[in-house]
Each structure stands twice: as structure tokens, then as C-alpha cells.
Design an enzyme around this catalytic site. Structure first.
Site, PDB file in Angstrom:
ATOM      1  N   GLU A   1      48.280  -7.046 -50.427  1.00 11.57           N
ATOM      2  CA  GLU A   1      48.088  -8.353 -49.783  1.00 11.57           C
ATOM      3  C   GLU A   1      49.326  -8.768 -49.002  1.00 11.57           C
ATOM      4  O   GLU A   1      50.405  -8.161 -49.118  1.00 11.57           O
ATOM      5  CB  GLU A   1      47.716  -9.388 -50.844  1.00 11.57           C
ATOM      6  CG  GLU A   1      46.391  -9.032 -51.512  1.00 11.57           C
ATOM      7  CD  GLU A   1      45.882 -10.087 -52.482  1.00 11.57           C
ATOM      8  OE1 GLU A   1      46.624 -11.030 -52.828  1.00 11.57           O
ATOM      9  OE2 GLU A   1      44.716  -9.954 -52.902  1.00 11.57           O
TER      10      GLU A   1
ATOM     11  N   CYS B   1      42.288  -3.643 -48.327  1.00 12.47           N
ATOM     12  CA  CYS B   1      41.618  -3.324 -49.595  1.00 12.47           C
ATOM     13  C   CYS B   1      42.069  -1.970 -50.144  1.00 12.47           C
ATOM     14  O   CYS B   1      42.564  -1.102 -49.411  1.00 12.47           O
ATOM     15  CB  CYS B   1      40.110  -3.263 -49.380  1.00 12.47           C
ATOM     16  SG  CYS B   1      39.341  -4.822 -48.939  1.00 12.47           S
TER      17      CYS B   1
ATOM     18  N   GLU C   1      40.172   0.491 -51.170  1.00 13.50           N
ATOM     19  CA  GLU C   1      39.376   1.621 -50.665  1.00 13.50           C
ATOM     20  C   GLU C   1      39.942   2.150 -49.357  1.00 13.50           C
ATOM     21  O   GLU C   1      40.058   3.360 -49.140  1.00 13.50           O
ATOM     22  CB  GLU C   1      37.915   1.185 -50.414  1.00 13.50           C
ATOM     23  CG  GLU C   1      37.177   0.727 -51.651  1.00 13.50           C
ATOM     24  CD  GLU C   1      37.315  -0.767 -51.926  1.00 13.50           C
ATOM     25  OE1 GLU C   1      38.419  -1.324 -51.745  1.00 13.50           O
ATOM     26  OE2 GLU C   1      36.307  -1.362 -52.347  1.00 13.50           O
TER      27      GLU C   1
ATOM     28  N   CYS D   1      33.704  -4.295 -49.834  1.00 13.81           N
ATOM     29  CA  CYS D   1      33.402  -5.201 -48.714  1.00 13.81           C
ATOM     30  C   CYS D   1      32.790  -4.404 -47.568  1.00 13.81           C
ATOM     31  O   CYS D   1      32.834  -3.170 -47.542  1.00 13.81           O
ATOM     32  CB  CYS D   1      34.666  -5.936 -48.269  1.00 13.81           C
ATOM     33  SG  CYS D   1      35.791  -4.938 -47.267  1.00 13.81           S
TER      34      CYS D   1
ATOM     35  N   CYS E   1      35.107  -1.914 -45.708  1.00 18.55           N
ATOM     36  CA  CYS E   1      35.369  -0.680 -46.468  1.00 18.55           C
ATOM     37  C   CYS E   1      34.149   0.243 -46.445  1.00 18.55           C
ATOM     38  O   CYS E   1      34.288   1.466 -46.380  1.00 18.55           O
ATOM     39  CB  CYS E   1      35.773  -1.007 -47.895  1.00 18.55           C
ATOM     40  SG  CYS E   1      37.453  -1.668 -48.002  1.00 18.55           S
TER      41      CYS E   1
HETATM   42  N1  THU Z   1      39.493  -6.091 -52.465  1.00 19.88           N
HETATM   43  C1  THU Z   1      39.577  -4.731 -52.510  1.00 19.88           C
HETATM   44  O1  THU Z   1      40.670  -4.157 -52.515  1.00 19.88           O
HETATM   45  N2  THU Z   1      38.425  -4.036 -52.566  1.00 19.88           N
HETATM   46  C2  THU Z   1      37.186  -4.573 -52.695  1.00 19.88           C
HETATM   47  O2  THU Z   1      36.217  -3.852 -52.788  1.00 19.88           O
HETATM   48  C3  THU Z   1      37.034  -6.019 -52.720  1.00 19.88           C
HETATM   49  C4  THU Z   1      38.250  -6.812 -52.420  1.00 19.88           C
HETATM   50  C5  THU Z   1      40.742  -6.860 -52.459  1.00 19.88           C
HETATM   51  C6  THU Z   1      41.098  -7.574 -51.199  1.00 19.88           C
HETATM   52  C7  THU Z   1      42.005  -8.658 -51.717  1.00 19.88           C
HETATM   53  O3  THU Z   1      43.310  -8.136 -51.875  1.00 19.88           O
HETATM   54  C8  THU Z   1      41.452  -8.980 -53.100  1.00 19.88           C
HETATM   55  O4  THU Z   1      40.681  -7.831 -53.464  1.00 19.88           O
HETATM   56  C9  THU Z   1      40.597 -10.223 -53.166  1.00 19.88           C
HETATM   57  O5  THU Z   1      39.585 -10.193 -52.242  1.00 19.88           O
END
Ligand code: THU
Length: 157
Positions: free
Chosen positions: A64, A73, A75, A112, A115
Site C-alpha cells: 500500500e 494487490c 496477486e 479484484c 487482478c
Molecule cells: N487486496 C489484494 O491484495 N488482493 C485482493 O484480492 C483484494 C484486495 C488488497 C488491496 C489493499 O491493499 C487491501 O487488500 C484492501 O483492499
């Protein structure tokens, strides 16, 4: 006018122990990958593990940023790292795990849209179905290919 229907099938497991050995190792790698999560804003720690054709596992975790859209993310971290560091190796599967305060979330984490699109790209690049394992504390889902999570993938160019 014709009504059409898209059917998606997937497997549900109650515990990691039920998974076939290769899937279990990949799932455990995804859980380990959560250690690399940098999520000071959402406090939602996601880990992903990508299996390559030669058996190597590449891990990634969500990263983040104070400027929120600059984060990425788990993935995509894992898939882009696999693509950049092992460009000639096909991706055969990906496992994803998420936790809060060091505890796996109960329901499997579902990727998401962005991804899913990136998974579709690497599935096409790899020329074979990409298995997807979504891990939750109370159940695990396994999809055979990206189309099962992203029907009607954009492939028109
Ligand atoms: N996030 C992922 O890394 N993968 C997912 O499949 C869903 C969301 C992360 C993005 C962000 O850093 C946190 O989870 C909250 O959305």
C-alpha cells in the site's frame, strides 16, 4: 430474444488438509506470503503464490501507499514478479490468502477485477489453464481456470 446462462463450477474444501499435495504446498506458500504484506492503511494482509511450470513458487503480497492508487494487490505483485523474473516460464496456478491481525479471514478472498484481468493475461501468455486457489479460514475454493472468475474475458484486439 434468447435468455443465455453462464455456468461456473468450482470445488469447495473445508480444510487445507483436503487439498491435493501440490495445491496444499501452493496454498501454504500464499499464507506465508502474507508476511510480506505492507498494509498500514487497510490492515488487510494479502499473500499470493504463483506456481510456475517447473515447480518453482513465486510469492507476492499487497503493497500500500499513502497515495492510495499507487498501491498494488498481492496477486499482481506476484504475477508481475513472475513475469519479470521468469519470463519464459508458464504460470500454472495461483493461490491467494488474506488475514487480519494475523488471522485468516473466514471466507476465501476473491480477487479484484484488475487482478482477474492480469490473471487472464498471464493465462493467455502461458498457453494453459491457470488454476486458482482462494483460501479462507473456514473454507477453500478451487477454480480450474481464469474464465471461471472472469467470464467473457476481453480478448478482442
Ligand atoms: N487486496 C489484494 O491484495 N488482493 C485482493 O484480492 C483484494 C484486495 C488488497 C488491496 C489493499 O491493499 C487491501 O487488500 C484492501 O483492499
Amino acid at each position: 430474444m434468447t435468455n443465455k446462462e453462464i455456468k461456473i463450477t468450482y470445488r469447495e474444501y473445508e480444510a487445507l488438509a483436503e487439498l491435493e499435495a501440490g495445491d496444499k504446498a501452493l496454498a501454504q506458500a500464499a499464507i506465508e506470503a502474507m508476511d510480506g504484506s505492507y498494509a498500514p492503511y487497510s490492515k488487510f494482509n494479502v499473500g499470493a503464490a504463483v506456481l510456475l511450470e517447473d515447480g518453482e513458487i513465486v510469492k507476492g503480497a499487497n503493497q500500500e501507499n499513502l497515495a492510495y492508487p499507487s498501491g498494488i494487490c498481492a496477486e499482481r505483485t506476484a504475477l508481475f514478479y513472475a513475469g519479470a523474473s521468469r519470463p519464459d516460464k508458464a504460470v500454472t496456478a495461483i493461490a491467494i490468502a488474506a488475514g487480519q491481525n494475523g488471522v485468516l479471514v473466514s471466507n476465501p478472498v476473491t480477487p479484484c477485477g484488475a487482478c482477474r484481468q492480469v490473471m487472464a493475461e498471464y493465462q493467455t501468455k502461458s498457453g494453459r489453464p491457470m488454476g486458482i486457489i482462494l483460501i479462507g479460514g473456514e473454507k477453500i475454493w478451487r477454480f480450474e481456470k481464469v474464465e471461471d472468475l472472469l467470464p467473457m474475458i476481453f480478448d478482442s484486439i
